[in-house]
Design a protein around this motif. Structure first.
Motif, PDB file in Angstrom:
ATOM      1  N   LYS A 212       0.840  -1.204   0.000  1.00 28.76           N
ATOM      2  CA  LYS A 212       0.000   0.000   0.000  1.00 28.76           C
ATOM      3  C   LYS A 212       0.871   1.248   0.000  1.00 28.76           C
ATOM      4  O   LYS A 212       1.940   1.285   0.594  1.00 28.76           O
ATOM      5  CB  LYS A 212      -0.910   0.015   1.235  1.00 28.76           C
ATOM      6  N   ASP A 213       0.352   2.275  -0.680  1.00 29.24           N
ATOM      7  CA  ASP A 213       0.984   3.595  -0.613  1.00 29.24           C
ATOM      8  C   ASP A 213      -0.097   4.626  -0.340  1.00 29.24           C
ATOM      9  O   ASP A 213      -1.288   4.371  -0.530  1.00 29.24           O
ATOM     10  CB  ASP A 213       1.729   3.918  -1.912  1.00 29.24           C
ATOM     11  N   ASN A 214       0.297   5.779   0.124  1.00 28.17           N
ATOM     12  CA  ASN A 214      -0.658   6.867   0.406  1.00 28.17           C
ATOM     13  C   ASN A 214      -0.546   7.957  -0.646  1.00 28.17           C
ATOM     14  O   ASN A 214      -0.585   9.149  -0.342  1.00 28.17           O
ATOM     15  CB  ASN A 214      -0.437   7.441   1.803  1.00 28.17           C
ATOM     16  N   GLY A 215      -0.400   7.517  -1.898  1.00 31.93           N
ATOM     17  CA  GLY A 215      -0.249   8.450  -3.005  1.00 31.93           C
ATOM     18  C   GLY A 215      -1.572   9.006  -3.504  1.00 31.93           C
ATOM     19  O   GLY A 215      -2.613   8.887  -2.836  1.00 31.93           O
ATOM     20  N   PRO A 216      -1.568   9.580  -4.691  1.00 31.77           N
ATOM     21  CA  PRO A 216      -2.769  10.243  -5.223  1.00 31.77           C
ATOM     22  C   PRO A 216      -3.855   9.277  -5.676  1.00 31.77           C
ATOM     23  O   PRO A 216      -4.989   9.692  -5.883  1.00 31.77           O
ATOM     24  CB  PRO A 216      -2.226  11.041  -6.413  1.00 31.77           C
ATOM     25  N   GLY A 217      -3.531   7.996  -5.850  1.00 34.65           N
ATOM     26  CA  GLY A 217      -4.541   7.031  -6.308  1.00 34.65           C
ATOM     27  C   GLY A 217      -4.628   6.973  -7.821  1.00 34.65           C
ATOM     28  O   GLY A 217      -4.011   7.755  -8.548  1.00 34.65           O
ATOM     29  N   ILE A 218      -5.419   6.028  -8.292  1.00 41.96           N
ATOM     30  CA  ILE A 218      -5.606   5.805  -9.726  1.00 41.96           C
ATOM     31  C   ILE A 218      -7.062   6.063 -10.084  1.00 41.96           C
ATOM     32  O   ILE A 218      -7.964   5.590  -9.391  1.00 41.96           O
ATOM     33  CB  ILE A 218      -5.218   4.360 -10.117  1.00 41.96           C
ATOM     34  N   ALA A 219      -7.295   6.799 -11.170  1.00 44.04           N
ATOM     35  CA  ALA A 219      -8.655   7.122 -11.600  1.00 44.04           C
ATOM     36  C   ALA A 219      -9.419   5.849 -11.953  1.00 44.04           C
ATOM     37  O   ALA A 219      -8.844   4.863 -12.432  1.00 44.04           O
ATOM     38  CB  ALA A 219      -8.625   8.067 -12.792  1.00 44.04           C
ATOM     39  N   ALA A 220     -10.734   5.889 -11.730  1.00 42.11           N
ATOM     40  CA  ALA A 220     -11.566   4.702 -11.956  1.00 42.11           C
ATOM     41  C   ALA A 220     -11.547   4.253 -13.407  1.00 42.11           C
ATOM     42  O   ALA A 220     -11.577   3.052 -13.697  1.00 42.11           O
ATOM     43  CB  ALA A 220     -13.002   4.986 -11.507  1.00 42.11           C
ATOM     44  N   ASP A 221     -11.488   5.204 -14.350  1.00 43.31           N
ATOM     45  CA  ASP A 221     -11.499   4.823 -15.765  1.00 43.31           C
ATOM     46  C   ASP A 221     -10.181   4.231 -16.227  1.00 43.31           C
ATOM     47  O   ASP A 221     -10.082   3.674 -17.323  1.00 43.31           O
ATOM     48  CB  ASP A 221     -11.858   6.027 -16.637  1.00 43.31           C
ATOM     49  N   GLN A 222      -9.132   4.325 -15.393  1.00 45.12           N
ATOM     50  CA  GLN A 222      -7.840   3.730 -15.723  1.00 45.12           C
ATOM     51  C   GLN A 222      -7.574   2.466 -14.923  1.00 45.12           C
ATOM     52  O   GLN A 222      -6.723   1.659 -15.306  1.00 45.12           O
ATOM     53  CB  GLN A 222      -6.717   4.737 -15.461  1.00 45.12           C
ATOM     54  N   LEU A 223      -8.319   2.282 -13.851  1.00 42.90           N
ATOM     55  CA  LEU A 223      -8.054   1.164 -12.950  1.00 42.90           C
ATOM     56  C   LEU A 223      -8.243  -0.176 -13.635  1.00 42.90           C
ATOM     57  O   LEU A 223      -7.518  -1.133 -13.356  1.00 42.90           O
ATOM     58  CB  LEU A 223      -8.965   1.268 -11.724  1.00 42.90           C
ATOM     59  N   ASP A 224      -9.232  -0.266 -14.545  1.00 45.17           N
ATOM     60  CA  ASP A 224      -9.482  -1.539 -15.223  1.00 45.17           C
ATOM     61  C   ASP A 224      -8.566  -1.756 -16.419  1.00 45.17           C
ATOM     62  O   ASP A 224      -8.667  -2.777 -17.100  1.00 45.17           O
ATOM     63  CB  ASP A 224     -10.940  -1.607 -15.681  1.00 45.17           C
ATOM     64  N   LYS A 225      -7.648  -0.808 -16.682  1.00 41.89           N
ATOM     65  CA  LYS A 225      -6.755  -0.932 -17.831  1.00 41.89           C
ATOM     66  C   LYS A 225      -5.295  -1.124 -17.437  1.00 41.89           C
ATOM     67  O   LYS A 225      -4.461  -1.388 -18.298  1.00 41.89           O
ATOM     68  CB  LYS A 225      -6.862   0.313 -18.720  1.00 41.89           C
TER      69      LYS A 225
END
Length: 420
Positions: A360-373
């Protein structure tokens, strides 16, 4: 005398009325016959005029004219639709040819003629193709409905690879076979070039993942030994242990790098895992040793949460090490310029008895539209990324009968979970 005269008048009137009635009926029948005959011959230009025959006949002829007009409009729409379809077929860059059971050609578009290099070709029979392109003719005749073939044909000094596909159908009880032929040589060349370029990027990406930690660790060991040699004291036990762990990490990472590079050099899949009993605490210690210089440079702490009893898994140590190195490297890159960055590595057991590792990291996260790619090969959000790292990590986990998943929340961070 007057009575006889009236009888004559009445008789004459009846004769004239009957004659007129018969003429009226005959004319109506003839006009009806003409109307039906015009429909039979698709002649919708005929117009009928009732003249002075009365409202009934005027209504009938008006209906005839209305029906003719409607059929004329329908025929015009059909012609427009047919021309539109013809233009679509001609506009396609896929060659199309259609013929019946006897080999008579009913449709041949311009793209097919271009394949034959004969723009003005007028083929009446499929067998006529033998004079121009025998290989193509045989493929067309032998390809079955729903079947797809790839054939090579030579045109003068040019070699084409054609994808041939067939469809069979019946129209009004008449059999037709439709063949599509598409030149895929250009697409194959373009994909081959693109694949080579991506392969070079992948090799650079994966090699650097291992070379950079090895180089950093080697510099650190060199500095430790240089400082110790300058001192008159003998090497301390802690220094020797640090050197031993560092050399052990370099040796394992170097072996993994050689094997991984061989995989790409031979253009084959990842080699089958060499399963062995692996201690997770030892694996985590090597990971910490390898990534410590990079973590210190980025000023990111790596917090490790291991269960009290020792946990063992059956895995290929070099492949699993490659997976976790990629994940840690991605986490470090995600935390660049983030306030209070932190990476946590947890190990645990699921209720089903499976072992899992969560990074785990406490970074900015990944957008939902990119998470599945993110696991799609060559998909990347990084300007210098190859988009192969996570795809290879998931492939390695599948080879271990395990899984790799990701959960991310914008503004809170990202967690990758490896399950064995």
């Amino acid at each position: 005398m007057g009575r006889q005269l009236r009888s004559i008048y009445i008789m004459a009137f009846l004769v004239l009325a009957s004659a007129e009635f018969l003429w009226y009926v005959d004319k109506t029948n003839r006009d009806l016959g003409s109307f039906l005959l015009a429909l039979l011959h698709n002649d919708f230009t005929t117009r009928f005029s009732a003249g002075y025959q009365g409202k009934s006949q005027a209504h009938l002829y008006k209906s005839f004219n209305a029906i003719n007009q409607k059929f004329l409009e329908l025929n015009a729409e059909r012609e427009v639709l047919f021309l539109h379809q013809q233009m679509l077929v001609e506009h396609l860059n896929v060659g199309i040819i259609s013929f019946d059971r006897h080999g008579k050609v009913h449709l041949l578009n311009n793209a097919f003629r271009q394949i034959l290099q004969q723009p003005q070709a007028l083929l009446r029979q499929v067998d006529d193709l033998k004079r121009v392109q025998k290989t193509l003719c045989e493929a067309i005749q032998q390809t079955k409905a729903g079947e797809r073939k790839v054939i090579k044909i030579r045109r003068e000094n040019d070699l084409l690879q054609l994808a041939i596909q067939a469809t069979e159908f019946n129209l009004k009880g008449k059999y037709f076979k439709l063949i599509s032929a598409q030149d895929i040589q250009g697409a194959l060349d373009e994909q081959e070039l693109d694949a080579w370029q991506k392969l070079i990027k992948v090799l650079t990406h994966e090699i650097m993942n291992s070379v950079v930690p090895i180089t950093s660790l080697s510099d650190t060991l060199h500095l430790i030994l240089a400082q110790s040699l300058q001192s008159t004291d003998t090497l301390s036990a802690k220094t020797l242990e640090d050197v031993r762990l560092g050399l052990d990490a370099i040796r394992n990472r170097s072996k993994g790098l050689v094997n991984f590079t061989e995989t790409y050099k031979n253009l084959t899949r990842i080699p089958p895992p060499q399963f062995a009993q692996l201690s997770l605490s030892a694996l985590v210690a090597r990971l910490r040793s390898l990534m410590q210089p990079r973590l210190e440079e980025a000023q990111i702490p790596l917090l490790i949460d291991l269960p009290d009893p020792e946990v063992y898994i059956l895995a290929d140590v070099q492949l699993i090490e490659q997976v976790l190195l990629n994940l840690i490297k991605n986490a470090i890159e995600a935390l660049e310029n983030q306030p209070n960055p932190c990476i946590t590595l947890q190990v645990g057991l699921s209720p089903e008895g499976k072992t899992w590792l969560k990074l785990k990291d406490n970074g900015p996260g990944i957008a939902a539209d990119q998470l599945d790619k993110i696991f799609v090969p060559f998909f990347t959000t990084k300007p210098e990324g190859s988009g192969i790292g996570l795809s290879l990590c998931r492939q390695i986990m599948r080879m271990h009968k395990g899984s790799l998943s990701c959960h991310s929340v914008i503004g809170q961070g990202t967690a990758f979970t490896v399950v064995f």
